[in-house]
Design a protein around this motif. Structure first.
Motif, short mmCIF file in Angstrom:
data_model
loop_
_atom_site.label_atom_id
_atom_site.label_comp_id
_atom_site.label_asym_id
_atom_site.label_seq_id
_atom_site.Cartn_x
_atom_site.Cartn_y
_atom_site.Cartn_z
N ILE B 116 0.81 -1.11 0.03
CA ILE B 116 -0.15 -0.09 -0.06
C ILE B 116 1.00 1.36 0.05
O ILE B 116 0.54 2.10 -0.86
CB ILE B 116 -0.87 0.04 1.23
N LYS B 117 1.84 1.27 0.78
CA LYS B 117 2.75 2.46 0.73
C LYS B 117 3.28 2.52 -0.58
O LYS B 117 3.51 3.74 -1.10
CB LYS B 117 3.99 2.26 1.92
N ARG B 118 3.97 1.61 -1.15
CA ARG B 118 4.45 1.67 -2.81
C ARG B 118 3.48 2.14 -3.57
O ARG B 118 3.80 3.26 -4.26
CB ARG B 118 5.08 0.41 -3.13
N ASP B 119 2.25 1.90 -3.43
CA ASP B 119 1.06 2.09 -4.32
C ASP B 119 0.71 3.68 -4.08
O ASP B 119 0.27 4.36 -4.97
CB ASP B 119 0.01 1.22 -4.31
N LEU B 120 0.60 4.03 -2.79
CA LEU B 120 0.09 5.26 -2.47
C LEU B 120 1.68 6.38 -3.07
O LEU B 120 1.24 7.34 -3.62
CB LEU B 120 0.13 5.65 -0.79
N GLU B 149 1.10 8.92 9.27
CA GLU B 149 2.13 9.81 8.70
C GLU B 149 1.99 9.65 7.27
O GLU B 149 2.23 10.41 6.39
CB GLU B 149 3.40 9.51 9.48
N VAL B 150 2.13 8.38 6.80
CA VAL B 150 1.89 7.94 5.20
C VAL B 150 0.69 8.36 4.52
O VAL B 150 0.92 8.93 3.62
CB VAL B 150 2.01 6.34 5.13
N LEU B 151 -0.32 8.27 5.31
CA LEU B 151 -1.60 8.76 4.80
C LEU B 151 -1.71 10.54 4.45
O LEU B 151 -1.98 10.97 3.70
CB LEU B 151 -2.85 8.29 5.41
N ARG B 152 -1.00 11.07 5.77
CA ARG B 152 -0.99 12.40 5.72
C ARG B 152 -0.14 13.02 4.52
O ARG B 152 -0.33 14.21 3.96
CB ARG B 152 -0.56 12.89 6.95
N GLN B 158 -5.46 11.04 -3.61
CA GLN B 158 -6.08 9.57 -3.43
C GLN B 158 -6.86 9.45 -2.31
O GLN B 158 -6.37 9.91 -1.00
CB GLN B 158 -4.67 8.87 -3.31
N HIS B 159 -7.93 8.83 -2.54
CA HIS B 159 -9.00 8.71 -1.48
C HIS B 159 -8.68 7.37 -0.98
O HIS B 159 -8.52 6.35 -1.47
CB HIS B 159 -10.35 8.85 -1.94
N VAL B 160 -8.66 7.42 0.39
CA VAL B 160 -8.66 6.17 1.19
C VAL B 160 -9.67 5.69 2.25
O VAL B 160 -10.00 6.59 3.14
CB VAL B 160 -7.23 5.96 2.08
N VAL B 161 -10.40 4.56 2.05
CA VAL B 161 -11.34 4.15 3.09
C VAL B 161 -10.91 3.02 3.84
O VAL B 161 -10.27 2.08 3.23
CB VAL B 161 -12.68 3.78 2.13
N ILE B 162 -11.00 2.98 5.13
CA ILE B 162 -10.49 2.01 6.02
C ILE B 162 -11.58 1.36 6.84
O ILE B 162 -12.31 2.23 7.18
CB ILE B 162 -9.44 2.49 7.11
N THR B 163 -11.78 0.17 6.92
CA THR B 163 -13.07 -0.47 7.49
C THR B 163 -12.62 -1.11 8.76
O THR B 163 -11.21 -1.94 8.67
CB THR B 163 -13.84 -1.48 6.73
#
Lengths: 200, 200
Positions: B116-120, B149-152, B158-163
């Motif tokens: 996910i980090k690579r894709d972001l 930190e990575v999301l920020r 890029q929109h990210v939904v976490i469930t």
């Protein structure tokens, strides 16, 4: 995680298989996001089972849920799952041979409900999404007691999902599965407007 | 109904358009149903915008979400919307050239997060579903502070939904949109097991 053993086995004379396949009435209510979105997510599973899916949108704007509508239309036409019928009040119900009576939403809503009753009686679909259907009940346009009676007496194995805020207490009492979506934080609180790909 | 005017306009120097198109981090949490289902419903809108959609399932069983997976694969391949990539931990991440390390879920989860980090960083997708991603954070396998930190710092829009249940308080504080799904009534309470077309 959701799947698991039931907490107890009721003495209702049903086999596990009978209980497992019991048709459900599901309500998604509450002030938060995701009520309709989760209903359309459920429709993906029904579609994947090859079940005919019927969506009835009790909303004024024909532009609403455009992403979900387009997705379910493509899925329905793909032949890889069940067929999908998508009915919108906002542009006038398609089975009515005259322009939408934009000035009389109550009448429009009642015509939608009349069609749902016909479809339930005919078992037209296996999975129904009655989107924003709580509102015409809340506003007194459609009788809650009649809705419950029709749903209780529906034939076959038809699952029905109803979405919208302020679901009537009698409906919540009657439903097999009720989920309340609660808003914890929403970008509109910080001056954020809706945006494409997220809100529609 | 959801669309409407924001309650106030913040003095953040952004135009309405800039605010409107702000990439979001969305969290669906709570003990009720519909957390993942609503995330996949949102993915339909993203798909309809033509956005590349990436799903990362942090679940043990490869059979989970089979209906949603099949639907999104058909949509992705239809060419009518964006492409869809669906990654499952339960059968071993597809980018790893060896069998899934079924005995080490923590390592599997970390490998998912690394991808996910690579894709972001590469902006591979425009819309991410990180399904059940709260659990590896809850269990200490993935560091919540690093996730934030990575999301920020993620580039682009890029929109990210976490469930998942039990989202960390810091994550809820950081997210732009949080919805809590509350169980009001569930058929499993009355001895009802999961059933096809409804639970999967």
């Amino acid at each position: 995680m959701p799947q698991g053993k039931p907490e107890y086995v009721p003495e209702d004379g049903l086999t596990t298989r009978q209980r497992r396949n019991r048709p459900l009435v599901v309500v998604h209510t509450g002030p938060g996001k995701g009520k309709s979105t989760a209903a359309f997510g459920m429709a993906l599973r029904a579609w994947n089972q090859g079940w005919p899916v019927g969506v009835f949108q009790f909303v004024k704007s024909a532009k609403w849920r455009i992403g979900e509508e387009q997705a379910l239309r493509v899925l329905g036409e793909s032949g890889a799952g069940g067929p999908v019928a998508w009915h919108k009040m906002g542009e006038g119900w398609s089975w009515i041979q005259r322009p939408g009576t934009a000035e009389d939403h109550a009448e429009d809503a009642r015509e939608g409900w009349a069609q749902i009753k016909r479809d339930l009686a005919a078992q037209t679909y296996r999975f129904y999404v009655l989107d924003e259907f709580t509102y015409p009940m809340k506003w007194g346009w459609i009788d809650v007691a009649e809705v419950i009676e029709v749903l209780r007496d529906r034939p076959g194995a038809q699952h029905v999902v109803i979405t919208g805020r302020d679901a009537a207490p009698e409906l919540l009492e009657f439903a097999d599965l009720v989920t309340e979506m609660t808003k914890v934080r929403h970008p509109m609180d910080q001056g954020q407007k809706g945006q494409k790909g997220i809100e529609w």
